[in-house]
Scaffold this motif. Structure first.
Motif, PDB file in Angstrom:
ATOM      1  N   LYS A   5       0.856  -1.182   0.000  1.00  0.00           N
ATOM      2  CA  LYS A   5       0.000   0.000   0.000  1.00  0.00           C
ATOM      3  C   LYS A   5       0.895   1.236   0.000  1.00  0.00           C
ATOM      4  N   VAL A   6       0.683   2.131  -0.948  1.00  0.00           N
ATOM      5  CA  VAL A   6       1.444   3.378  -0.985  1.00  0.00           C
ATOM      6  C   VAL A   6       0.880   4.291   0.094  1.00  0.00           C
ATOM      7  N   HIS A   7       1.735   4.617   1.061  1.00  0.00           N
ATOM      8  CA  HIS A   7       1.320   5.428   2.199  1.00  0.00           C
ATOM      9  C   HIS A   7       1.482   6.919   1.909  1.00  0.00           C
ATOM     10  N   GLU A   8       2.601   7.264   1.235  1.00  0.00           N
ATOM     11  CA  GLU A   8       2.886   8.674   0.975  1.00  0.00           C
ATOM     12  C   GLU A   8       3.847   8.779  -0.206  1.00  0.00           C
ATOM     13  N   VAL A   9       3.664   9.786  -1.046  1.00  0.00           N
ATOM     14  CA  VAL A   9       4.578  10.048  -2.153  1.00  0.00           C
ATOM     15  C   VAL A   9       5.225  11.398  -1.905  1.00  0.00           C
ATOM     16  N   ARG A  10       6.562  11.373  -1.808  1.00  0.00           N
ATOM     17  CA  ARG A  10       7.336  12.605  -1.608  1.00  0.00           C
ATOM     18  C   ARG A  10       8.082  12.916  -2.897  1.00  0.00           C
ATOM     19  N   GLU A  11       8.866  13.979  -2.899  1.00  0.00           N
ATOM     20  CA  GLU A  11       9.568  14.389  -4.121  1.00  0.00           C
ATOM     21  C   GLU A  11      10.440  13.269  -4.697  1.00  0.00           C
ATOM     22  N   ASN A  12      11.261  12.634  -3.866  1.00  0.00           N
ATOM     23  CA  ASN A  12      12.166  11.585  -4.343  1.00  0.00           C
ATOM     24  C   ASN A  12      11.972  10.253  -3.620  1.00  0.00           C
ATOM     25  N   THR A  13      10.887  10.116  -2.880  1.00  0.00           N
ATOM     26  CA  THR A  13      10.679   8.924  -2.055  1.00  0.00           C
ATOM     27  C   THR A  13       9.225   8.504  -2.082  1.00  0.00           C
ATOM     28  N   VAL A  14       9.006   7.208  -2.079  1.00  0.00           N
ATOM     29  CA  VAL A  14       7.664   6.662  -1.916  1.00  0.00           C
ATOM     30  C   VAL A  14       7.666   5.860  -0.614  1.00  0.00           C
ATOM     31  N   VAL A  15       6.750   6.166   0.304  1.00  0.00           N
ATOM     32  CA  VAL A  15       6.652   5.463   1.573  1.00  0.00           C
ATOM     33  C   VAL A  15       5.594   4.379   1.427  1.00  0.00           C
ATOM     34  N   LEU A  16       6.006   3.123   1.712  1.00  0.00           N
ATOM     35  CA  LEU A  16       5.119   1.980   1.531  1.00  0.00           C
ATOM     36  C   LEU A  16       4.707   1.386   2.867  1.00  0.00           C
ATOM     37  N   ASP A  17       3.476   0.894   2.938  1.00  0.00           N
ATOM     38  CA  ASP A  17       3.005   0.108   4.073  1.00  0.00           C
ATOM     39  C   ASP A  17       3.254  -1.343   3.695  1.00  0.00           C
ATOM     40  N   MET A  18       4.194  -1.983   4.379  1.00  0.00           N
ATOM     41  CA  MET A  18       4.595  -3.330   4.014  1.00  0.00           C
ATOM     42  C   MET A  18       3.973  -4.392   4.917  1.00  0.00           C
ATOM     43  N   THR A  26       6.187 -18.227   7.649  1.00  0.00           N
ATOM     44  CA  THR A  26       7.319 -18.353   6.747  1.00  0.00           C
ATOM     45  C   THR A  26       6.830 -18.171   5.315  1.00  0.00           C
ATOM     46  N   LEU A  27       7.291 -17.120   4.684  1.00  0.00           N
ATOM     47  CA  LEU A  27       6.896 -16.793   3.317  1.00  0.00           C
ATOM     48  C   LEU A  27       8.155 -16.611   2.485  1.00  0.00           C
ATOM     49  N   LEU A  28       8.080 -16.916   1.211  1.00  0.00           N
ATOM     50  CA  LEU A  28       9.212 -16.735   0.311  1.00  0.00           C
ATOM     51  C   LEU A  28       8.884 -15.608  -0.664  1.00  0.00           C
ATOM     52  N   PHE A  29       9.742 -14.584  -0.682  1.00  0.00           N
ATOM     53  CA  PHE A  29       9.545 -13.454  -1.570  1.00  0.00           C
ATOM     54  C   PHE A  29      10.860 -13.086  -2.230  1.00  0.00           C
ATOM     55  N   ASP A  30      10.811 -12.729  -3.475  1.00  0.00           N
ATOM     56  CA  ASP A  30      11.934 -12.079  -4.121  1.00  0.00           C
ATOM     57  C   ASP A  30      11.703 -10.584  -3.988  1.00  0.00           C
ATOM     58  N   ILE A  31      12.783  -9.837  -3.972  1.00  0.00           N
ATOM     59  CA  ILE A  31      12.675  -8.382  -3.865  1.00  0.00           C
ATOM     60  C   ILE A  31      12.833  -7.798  -5.256  1.00  0.00           C
ATOM     61  N   LYS A  32      11.869  -6.951  -5.627  1.00  0.00           N
ATOM     62  CA  LYS A  32      11.867  -6.313  -6.938  1.00  0.00           C
ATOM     63  C   LYS A  32      11.673  -4.814  -6.768  1.00  0.00           C
ATOM     64  N   ILE A  33      12.157  -4.065  -7.730  1.00  0.00           N
ATOM     65  CA  ILE A  33      12.004  -2.608  -7.756  1.00  0.00           C
ATOM     66  C   ILE A  33      11.183  -2.251  -8.986  1.00  0.00           C
ATOM     67  N   LEU A  34      10.215  -1.373  -8.823  1.00  0.00           N
ATOM     68  CA  LEU A  34       9.394  -0.892  -9.930  1.00  0.00           C
ATOM     69  C   LEU A  34       9.737   0.561 -10.204  1.00  0.00           C
ATOM     70  N   ASN A  59      18.842   8.443   1.383  1.00  0.00           N
ATOM     71  CA  ASN A  59      18.836   9.160   0.099  1.00  0.00           C
ATOM     72  C   ASN A  59      18.098   8.386  -0.997  1.00  0.00           C
ATOM     73  N   GLY A  60      17.611   7.163  -0.689  1.00  0.00           N
ATOM     74  CA  GLY A  60      16.832   6.392  -1.643  1.00  0.00           C
ATOM     75  C   GLY A  60      17.646   5.698  -2.726  1.00  0.00           C
ATOM     76  N   ARG A  61      18.975   5.724  -2.636  1.00  0.00           N
ATOM     77  CA  ARG A  61      19.816   5.148  -3.683  1.00  0.00           C
ATOM     78  C   ARG A  61      20.191   3.700  -3.431  1.00  0.00           C
ATOM     79  N   HIS A  62      20.013   3.223  -2.193  1.00  0.00           N
ATOM     80  CA  HIS A  62      20.419   1.866  -1.841  1.00  0.00           C
ATOM     81  C   HIS A  62      19.283   1.167  -1.098  1.00  0.00           C
ATOM     82  N   ILE A  63      19.270  -0.158  -1.190  1.00  0.00           N
ATOM     83  CA  ILE A  63      18.297  -0.937  -0.437  1.00  0.00           C
ATOM     84  C   ILE A  63      19.056  -2.023   0.314  1.00  0.00           C
TER      85      ILE A  63
END
Length: 72
Positions: A5-18, A26-34, A59-63
């Motif tokens: 769920k997208v919680h907030e959209v800022r200038e260079n950041t999107v805050v997600l409700d995860m 126990t869940l299996l997930f791959d991590i993806k970027i959109l 700064n949003g450049r690394h995960i």
């Protein structure tokens, strides 16, 4: 595919409700970027194992995330 769920959209950041209804299981997930501009999806993790707690750097450049995979 995991939906956030997208919680907030800022200038260079999107805050997600995860929060996930199956939290604690126990869940299996791959991590993806959109890329919102191009709608291109880039998968960051592959193979069997679990990935948890993805978090972007200030700064949003690394995960960073916790990876539970066995090294061969």
């Amino acid at each position: 595919m995991r939906v956030f769920k997208v919680h907030e959209v800022r200038e260079n950041t999107v805050v997600l409700d995860m929060n996930h209804p199956m939290a604690g299981k126990t869940l299996l997930f791959d991590i993806k970027i959109l890329d919102l501009a191009t709608r291109e999806v880039r998968q960051l993790t592959f193979g069997e194992g679990t990935n948890e707690s993805p978090a972007f750097s200030p700064n949003g450049r690394h995960i960073a995330f916790v990876d539970h995979r066995q090294v061969a």
